[in-house]
Design an enzyme around this catalytic site. Structure first.
Site, PDB file in Angstrom:
ATOM      1  N   ASP A  42     102.268 114.523 120.917  1.00 23.28           N
ATOM      2  CA  ASP A  42     102.399 113.357 120.046  1.00 23.28           C
ATOM      3  C   ASP A  42     101.506 112.280 120.665  1.00 23.28           C
ATOM      4  OD1 ASP A  42     105.223 111.375 118.751  1.00 23.28           O
ATOM      5  OD2 ASP A  42     103.052 111.199 118.497  1.00 23.28           O
ATOM      6  N   LYS A  78      98.867 102.106 115.905  1.00 23.31           N
ATOM      7  CA  LYS A  78      98.735 101.090 116.937  1.00 23.31           C
ATOM      8  C   LYS A  78      97.302 100.849 117.359  1.00 23.31           C
ATOM      9  CE  LYS A  78     103.175 102.418 117.360  1.00 23.31           C
ATOM     10  NZ  LYS A  78     103.728 103.564 116.606  1.00 23.31           N
ATOM     11  N   TRP A 128     111.372 109.104 121.446  1.00 28.68           N
ATOM     12  CA  TRP A 128     111.403 108.252 120.268  1.00 28.68           C
ATOM     13  C   TRP A 128     112.570 108.677 119.369  1.00 28.68           C
ATOM     14  CZ3 TRP A 128     108.369 109.386 115.326  1.00 28.68           C
ATOM     15  CH2 TRP A 128     108.387 108.286 114.453  1.00 28.68           C
TER      16      TRP A 128
END
Lengths: 406, 466
Positions: free
Chosen positions: A216, A252, A135
């Protein structure tokens, strides 16, 4: 008027990921498609607020006893407990032994930043290894936290899959004790995850080299549709009794993007250490923002603590994951039908919100210019931004980009 | 509490407490590797160890990587509430944290806030990520509230406004900007100031020093000292000023003094850096409380202003505020805003939406805005009443003739009583009055009914404890 004291401040470029939406918004084309930011869209292309989230919000607003007093520095206690149980499993021995400290943070980013700052101050190895690619915000978060960032091989462009040998070699040659960032599931941006067997090998290597894992977890439940399945890699590591850091996001999987809800957990060897670690985490947080925002955490706690709401959530979560998987298959079929050259099976092999198409930045720029497709220049597309209606347009764009004379 | 939690291993760590923490840890792991044959680790990297006749060796193999970490002390301000909660005495009084309480000493959610939240839910607004700089409608509203919608700085688009995590988060973004773009620049903070200011600048790696502010002899402003210290600071320093209702003293400069402060700041090309946490909450009037900021910006100075809606809209836990940078040109403001975004992105990506929408909805609707102003006047009014009653009680009970009128002259949520640390301890230990050790009491946590009890406690602590 005197010259500005800010005369030397140059204009920063737009954030590459969020800048995609900025560019998309400026485009007047009726066929434009935003496949940039990883935010879920419905089949109608609309943002989605989960109905169980609305329910939770309604009950919060209706509750006349609720106040807006400052949360403790570590956040909402019930949220912290429930979050740890969600990712680690309700019967996790580390939790039962009070070896886990969990602090509410500002979604995934905030959890990573607080964890990074903590390590930079208190951990003897100040290097973090991040997968290549990862990311876009990861290196910035850790650098500003005070760590030095190195990468380990991860994505193999030749196979559009995992460079497992490269990964093992690079982690194997990392200095003992170094921190290793691991995407718990649905790797961003590639969508390429290790298999269970590969995870086990990674775990053994990490433990034998005394590397410190930092997970993560931004897509638990959102990747496969199953909260437990997506938590497997994390739980494997915690089950071996070792220590790790863990950043969780509800952006999300609960659609709480703008509420900024997440948690940082640090699994320690003893409860005594966990207590001291927590006290030091507070010293990182207080001068950053004092205490975290209450709204999103309250929504999460309301849902996780109530059996019926929790079940409703799992159903809505699975529906989102299923729709994304369906988009993968539709896109794959559409490219097959067009006879687009190349092997596109990675579209259905990769998992989660994103697909690493393998398109290069030139091809991406072409697709934006000619087809009004907005995506990051590394070739990543957000499947969540696709619908049955728009798949053909994207397939046309990819086909054109791949077959055009360069 | 900390000592009870120390295990054998950490007792050993604190013995070498003079070393930095990570050096301690290195020492620990060295013990492990020196005393063990490597074969032990290869055989069983994470299992329990065999007994080798020395407890420390057994601990070392299975030792946490964080073993050397010591227990941090509790936050001096937020820790007060924790201690208060643990106290079982029915006379206890929490004058620690600056959170508003009703006359019944209950937390207060403004009616207008509840209305806004209901509206938001009815409208079915989505929860998409805000832009990095926050909600546009909020940013516009907050800058206009602060400077006035007709202010030239607004009209000329010279203000870079970025939504931040209440006051703390906004100050932190500003500190990060200073660190990056003004390396070596110093921030001058008042003596005393809010306890977290120095932590923010320390963590942001910005040097700071103090300017004289509080004069214990007068329990008032040491104005000459303040001017002298600002004057003596290296040119181009950032001067941290409390826009109104100075925390912790409650002592604000007069308008004439603000003019002189502006003079010396301009003379030395310093940059004013306002912390505005009480706009509207101090006097009851939003415009009056913004006077100092507007005065300095009217001089044409470039300046920074951190805002918070924790107190004036009671949105404490929603973490809503903003950092404003007034620049000499719209172009500079654009550039500065882009760099603030670059600092926010690796900290938390984008700010929380809920509190921002509440503020935007209230400020953007004339009826709600008026309701807000009325509720804010009510809160400020209650605090003024409590000040008066406390002053009356102190004057009645204290036979020494000491002048307690500073309580009436001070403004805002806090009062600097002038009590020393030991006297403050007496307040807590003997009277179960919880306050910060610098002598600060939060009047927001006081009601009329408790004023006499508090007066007794203050008189006792002041006269009978040294």
């Amino acid at each position: 008027m005197a010259d500005s004291v800010f005369h030397h401040v140059v204009r920063a470029p737009e954030d590459p990921i969020l800048g995609v939406t900025v560019a998309y918004n400026k485009d007047p084309s009726p066929v434009k498609l935003n496949l940039g930011v990883g935010a879920y869209r419905t089949e109608e292309g609309k943002p989605l607020v989960l109905s169980v989230v609305r329910q939770a919000e309604q009950s919060l607003v209706n509750d006349a006893s609720r106040v807006k007093e400052y949360l403790p520095i570590v956040g909402l206690a019930e949220f912290n407990k429930l979050s740890a149980k969600l990712i680690l499993g309700a019967d996790c021995p580390a939790i039962q032994e009070n070896r886990v400290t969990t602090v509410q943070c500002l979604s995934g980013t905030g959890s990573l930043r607080v964890g990074g700052e903590f390590l930079a101050r208190h951990y003897h190895e100040r290097t973090i290894y991040i997968p290549k690619p990862t990311w876009g915000n990861h290196p910035k978060v850790f650098t500003l936290a005070g760590l030095s960032v190195k990468d380990y091989r991860y994505y193999d462009p030749a196979t559009r899959g995992l460079d497992f040998q490269g990964l093992l070699e690079d982690l194997g040659s990392a200095p003992s004790g170094a921190v290793v960032l691991l995407h718990a599931c649905a790797h961003n941006p590639t969508g390429v995850d290790p298999t269970v067997e590969q995870w086990e090998q990674i775990r053994q290597l990490i433990r034998s080299k005394k590397l410190l894992p930092f997970f993560d977890s931004a897509y638990q439940g959102f990747a496969s549709g199953s909260l437990d399945a997506d938590a497997q890699p994390v739980r494997m590591f915690v089950a071996d009794g070792g220590e790790c850091l863990l950043a969780q996001s509800y952006a999300k999987n609960m659609g709480l993007y703008g509420e900024r809800v997440g948690a940082l957990s640090i699994v320690c060897k003893t409860s005594d250490v966990a207590g001291r670690v927590e006290s030091q985490l507070k010293l990182v947080i207080r001068p950053m923002y004092s205490n975290p925002p209450i709204h999103g955490a309250s929504i999460v706690a309301t849902i996780l603590r109530d059996k019926d709401m929790y079940n409703e959530w799992t159903i809505e979560l699975k529906a989102m994951a299923d729709r994304i998987i369906s988009m993968r298959h539709q896109l794959f079929e559409a490219l097959k039908a067009r006879g687009t050259p190349g092997d596109w099976s990675h579209i259905i092999k990769q998992i989660g919100m994103f697909t690493f198409t393998g398109l290069n930045s030139e091809q991406v720029a072409y697709m934006t210019r000619e087809y009004h497709i907005y995506m990051t220049s590394d070739g990543r597309i957000s499947m969540a931004g696709l619908s049955s209606r728009t798949v053909p347009h994207l397939a046309d764009a990819i086909h054109a980009a791949v077959t055009r004379a360069s | 509490m900390a000592s009870a939690m120390l295990s054998f291993a950490s007792a050993a760590a604190s013995a070498s407490a003079s070393l930095p923490v990570h050096e301690n840890l290195k020492g620990k792991t060295k013990i492990g590797s020196v005393n063990f044959g490597s074969s032990v680790q290869e055989r069983n990297p994470f299992g329990k160890t065999k007994h080798f006749g020395r407890v420390s060796m057994t601990v070392a193999v299975n030792v946490s990587r964080f073993e050397g970490i010591t227990m941090a002390p509790p936050d001096p301000i937020l820790g007060v509430s924790e201690a208060f909660k643990a106290d079982t005495d029915e006379k206890k009084l929490n004058l620690g944290v600056g959170a508003y309480r009703t006359e019944e000493l209950q937390p207060y959610v403004l009616k207008v806030v509840k209305k806004a939240e209901n509206l938001m839910l009815e409208r079915g607004e989505n929860k998409e990520y805000l832009p990095i700089e926050g909600l546009a409608a909020f940013n516009k509203a907050t800058a206009e509230l602060l400077f006035g919608a007709e202010n030239p700085v607004i009209k000329q688009q010279r203000v870079a406004t970025v939504q931040g995590l209440s006051g703390t988060g906004s100050l932190r973004l500003a500190a990060a900007l200073i660190e990056r773009y003004f390396p070596g620049a110093k921030v001058l903070i008042s003596s005393p100031t809010w306890g977290n200011h120095k932590n923010i600048f320390n963590d942001a790696r910005v040097q700071w020093s103090e300017y004289r502010y509080y004069d214990p002899k007068t329990v008032g402003l040491d104005f000459d000292g303040m001017i002298a210290d600002i004057k003596a600071a290296p040119e181009g320093s950032f001067i941290l000023l409390h826009g109104c209702a100075h925390n912790p003293t409650g002592i604000d400069p007069t308008p004439e003094q603000w003019e002189k402060i502006a003079d010396v700041i301009q003379e030395k090309n310093h940059i004013p850096f306002f912390d505005v946490a009480y706009q509207g909450f101090a006097s009851g009037s939003l415009d009056a409380d913004a006077a100092s900021v507007r005065l300095l910006s009217a001089r044409g100075m470039e300046l920074l202003v951190a805002q918070s809606y924790s107190k004036n809209l009671g949105l404490y836990a929603e973490r809503i505020g903003a950092i404003n940078v007034v620049c000499s040109s719209a172009d500079a403001a654009t550039r500065v805003k882009s760099q603030l975004k670059r600092l926010a992105r690796p900290m938390y990506s984008n700010p929380p939406v809920h509190g921002a929408k509440i503020v935007a909805n209230i400020v953007g609707d004339p009826a709600l805005f008026n309701e807000w102003k009325a509720e804010m006047e009510m809160m400020a009014g209650r605090i003024k009443n409590v000040r008066q009653k406390l002053y009356d009680s102190l004057s009645a009970k204290d036979k020494s003739g000491k002048d307690w009128s500073f309580i009436l002259k001070q403004i805002g949520m806090f009062s600097f009583t002038g009590l020393s640390k030991t006297q403050s301890d007496n307040m807590t230990n003997k009277w179960h009055v919880y306050m910060t050790k610098d002598g600060r009491i939060s009047l927001a946590g006081l009601n009329l009914a408790k004023c006499e009890y508090l007066a007794d406690a203050i008189v006792d602590s002041y006269h009978n404890v040294s």
